[in-house]
Design an enzyme around this catalytic site. Structure first.
Site, PDB file in Angstrom:
ATOM      1  N   CYS A  58       1.913   3.587   1.968  1.00 38.94           N
ATOM      2  CA  CYS A  58       2.890   3.896   3.017  1.00 38.94           C
ATOM      3  C   CYS A  58       3.746   2.710   3.399  1.00 38.94           C
ATOM      4  CB  CYS A  58       2.174   4.442   4.241  1.00 38.94           C
ATOM      5  SG  CYS A  58       1.310   5.986   3.907  1.00 38.94           S
TER       6      CYS A  58
ATOM      7  N   ASN B 185       0.834  -1.193   0.000  1.00 37.63           N
ATOM      8  CA  ASN B 185       0.000   0.000   0.000  1.00 37.63           C
ATOM      9  C   ASN B 185       0.878   1.256   0.000  1.00 37.63           C
ATOM     10  OD1 ASN B 185       0.828  -0.297   2.790  1.00 37.63           O
ATOM     11  ND2 ASN B 185      -0.758   1.191   3.275  1.00 37.63           N
TER      12      ASN B 185
ATOM     13  N   GLU C 124       3.109  -0.212   4.972  1.00 32.15           N
ATOM     14  CA  GLU C 124       2.905  -1.071   6.132  1.00 32.15           C
ATOM     15  C   GLU C 124       2.077  -2.305   5.821  1.00 32.15           C
ATOM     16  OE1 GLU C 124      -0.724   1.565   6.148  1.00 32.15           O
ATOM     17  OE2 GLU C 124       1.409   1.824   5.769  1.00 32.15           O
TER      18      GLU C 124
END
Length: 605
Positions: free
Chosen positions: A287, A285, A289
């Protein structure tokens, strides 16, 4: 040291927190966090049997009041009239399988998801290089990213924040250098974060100073053939051989210069995946994580650890983590996030099918650094890392216990297989015996349970600007650029939550103890060490940027990336302050430097 105040209650919310809460999360008639909590709790209790809804809503409400909230999409959209999704993050295929028509369909799917507020990651490695001979109507990888960026910029979107995007390219793709250098100066692809997917083999070639093959399935054009491109026995076309260290230098130079690309350690990601026998992950995704398969998604919800310290700073008794309360909150949080999967609007039917088959959720944390400060511990010392590990181990163990209990009540996720969790080298081997027994009896409701996102806006709105995610505080008092609605950003004073608690308890003139450490005051190697301490306990991944000094030499940056690989991390992004870069936060007495991570990670908040 001055005597502490008798009044130990937290200070009232600061103006910037009230502004962000009202702008991004409050619905019509809502004026404070308690009203939002009530709306969200009532909405998410609707997944329960009718006779249980009232009791479950009370439990959800109490949990949010104590600091366990949903991520931003949940807090904004649950029970609201908006058409946005409650799911934060997705990964999409780019639709290269059936030529141009498939690519256009993939682009349309992405636009629909983004317009509902979801953030999307993509692996563009399947698309042909720029000098491929016959692209079958497909754009090259870099051309495609430009197409996606332009299309998303033109979208009308749901809510106050646009979903971010992540472009991933394999370290074997012939356009690797063009991709790595594409955002020099941060003027191109402004809606995207970039990551290079690096393999163990590539990094070992870097260490050994060996050559590296750049290859693709698409046949090369005349120019590439003239440079020596040829078909290999496995059917791939070798476009050229490069020095692995030369490629590495180019990637890390750009990462140091403009904070992009980050690295995804793809072999580590797949080795550590609970479902590695059933899926191969090649993207994450926006970012980082949450590594996900095509059409995968994850609902997120952090627990504010700064709310779980009894006697902060030792005022009135020993400062301790409320372990029992954290365990109880984790179990309720698992139920809340599982309910989101039953109630959310899905942008695409493929999202719903993938989510129902595996039921990924992501219990997260925020306020970690503030928790450590309140316990009197330093972020950059082993005692601080040990306390962080202790908190995350409680969350992991009780999240898996709660998922087993939900499986007993609602059934395990459809693709659950005992061998994926209870084998010698699986997550079950690290869990307490009672939890393993519960999984053995009932299975698991959710394939993945933990994911640590940045949590910037929700920490600001609902956590009194506590340190976000696992990051240290940016500073104690600083200027933050806040965008309200679709207006231009405005400068607003922001104060760190732990600092406010200290001042409230000890007085304005009390000197800060050594446990107060801002992000820039911590050595980059200690930032990586905190990630390494926590990643083995997190079945998805952790979003974190590592700030490095303005004069950081390239060799140190390269060593940090290799330190992260050897420590078993799943990804890493570096950030070096530089003049001329867009800034979100400004220190009071320092040159401007943007927040960490750079770029728009609204999809993860």
């Amino acid at each position: 040291m001055p005597s502490p105040r008798a009044d130990t209650a937290p200070p009232a919310p600061q103006p910037v927190s009230r502004q962000v809460l009202a702008d991004r999360y409050a619905g019509p008639g809502e004026h404070d966090a308690s009203q939002i909590y009530r709306r969200v709790a009532l909405a998410l209790a609707q997944a329960e049997r009718p006779e249980r809804r009232e009791a479950v809503a009370r439990a959800f409400l109490r949990n949010m009041e104590q600091g366990a909230i949903g991520a931003g999409r949940i807090m904004a959209n649950a029970g609201a009239r908006r058409t946005g999704t409650m799911v934060n993050c997705f990964v999409h295929p780019v639709g290269a399988g059936r030529g141009a028509a498939s690519f256009e369909a993939g682009l349309a799917d992405a636009c629909k998801t983004l317009s509902m507020g979801g953030g999307v990651g993509y692996d563009f490695s399947v698309l042909p290089p720029a000098d491929a001979q016959d692209r079958a109507g497909l754009p090259s990888a870099c051309e495609a990213i430009g197409r996606y960026d332009a299309a998303s910029a033109a979208l009308a979107f749901e809510g106050a924040r646009r979903g971010a995007q992540m472009a991933v390219l394999s370290c074997t793709h012939p356009d690797l250098l063009a991709f790595a250098r594409a955002k020099a100066g941060r003027k191109r692809w402004r809606g995207f974060n970039l990551s290079v997917a690096v393999s163990d083999a590539f990094l070992q070639a870097v260490v050994d100073d060996a050559p590296w093959t750049l290859c693709h399935r698409a046949a090369p054009g005349p120019a590439a053939r003239a440079r020596g491109a040829f078909r290999m026995p496995d059917g791939l076309w070798q476009y050229r051989r490069e020095s692995a260290r030369a490629l590495w230098r180019a990637i890390t130079e750009q990462a140091l210069e403009s904070a992009e690309p980050g690295l995804l350690y793809l072999d580590t990601i797949n080795r550590a995946n609970n479902l590695r026998a059933l899926e191969t992950l090649s993207a994450a995704n926006p970012c980082g994580e949450q590594p996900l398969p095509p059409y995968g998604s994850c609902v997120l919800g952090p627990i504010n650890l700064s709310r779980l310290v009894s006697h902060p700073f030792g005022v009135g008794g020993p400062a301790t983590l409320e372990r029992g309360r954290l365990a109880r909150m984790t179990r309720i949080q698992v139920r809340l996030l599982d309910n989101v999967l039953a109630l959310t609007r899905w942008p695409l039917p493929a999202h719903a099918a993938e989510a129902r088959a595996k039921r990924r959720i992501g219990v997260g944390i925020t306020g970690l650094a503030d928790m450590l400060a309140m316990l009197g511990l330093r972020y950059d010392e082993e005692a601080g890392r040990a306390a962080a590990r202790d908190a995350v181990r409680i969350i992991r163990d009780h999240a898996y216990a709660a998922s087993a209990a939900l499986a007993a009540e609602r059934g395990p996720f459809p693709l659950y297989r005992p061998q994926d969790y209870l084998g010698a080298d699986r997550v079950g081997a690290e869990l307490p015996a009672a939890v393993r027994r519960a999984i053995g009896r009932h299975g698991l409701r959710n394939s993945h349970l933990l994911s640590f996102a940045p949590t910037g806006s929700v920490s600001l709105a609902f956590g009194d600007n506590c340190s976000n995610g696992i990051e240290p505080a940016f500073d104690w008092v600083y200027t933050r650029m806040v965008r309200l609605g679709r207006e231009a950003p405005v400068q607003t004073r922001a104060e760190n939550h732990a600092w406010r608690r200290w001042r409230h308890l000890m007085g304005e003139d009390a000197p800060l103890p050594p446990c107060f450490l801002s992000a820039a005051s911590i050595a980059p190697e200690d930032h990586v060490a905190m990630l390494a301490a926590l990643q083995p306990l997190v079945d998805a991944a952790i979003s974190k940027s590592v700030p490095v000094p303005a004069d950081c030499p390239l060799e140190r940056a390269q060593a940090l990336f290799l330190q992260a690989w050897r420590a078993g991390l799943k990804g890493l992004t570096l950030f070096r302050p530089a003049a001329g870069m867009d800034a979100v936060m400004y220190a009071r007495d320092a040159p401007q430097r943007p927040c960490s991570p750079p770029g728009d990670c609204a999809a993860c908040e």
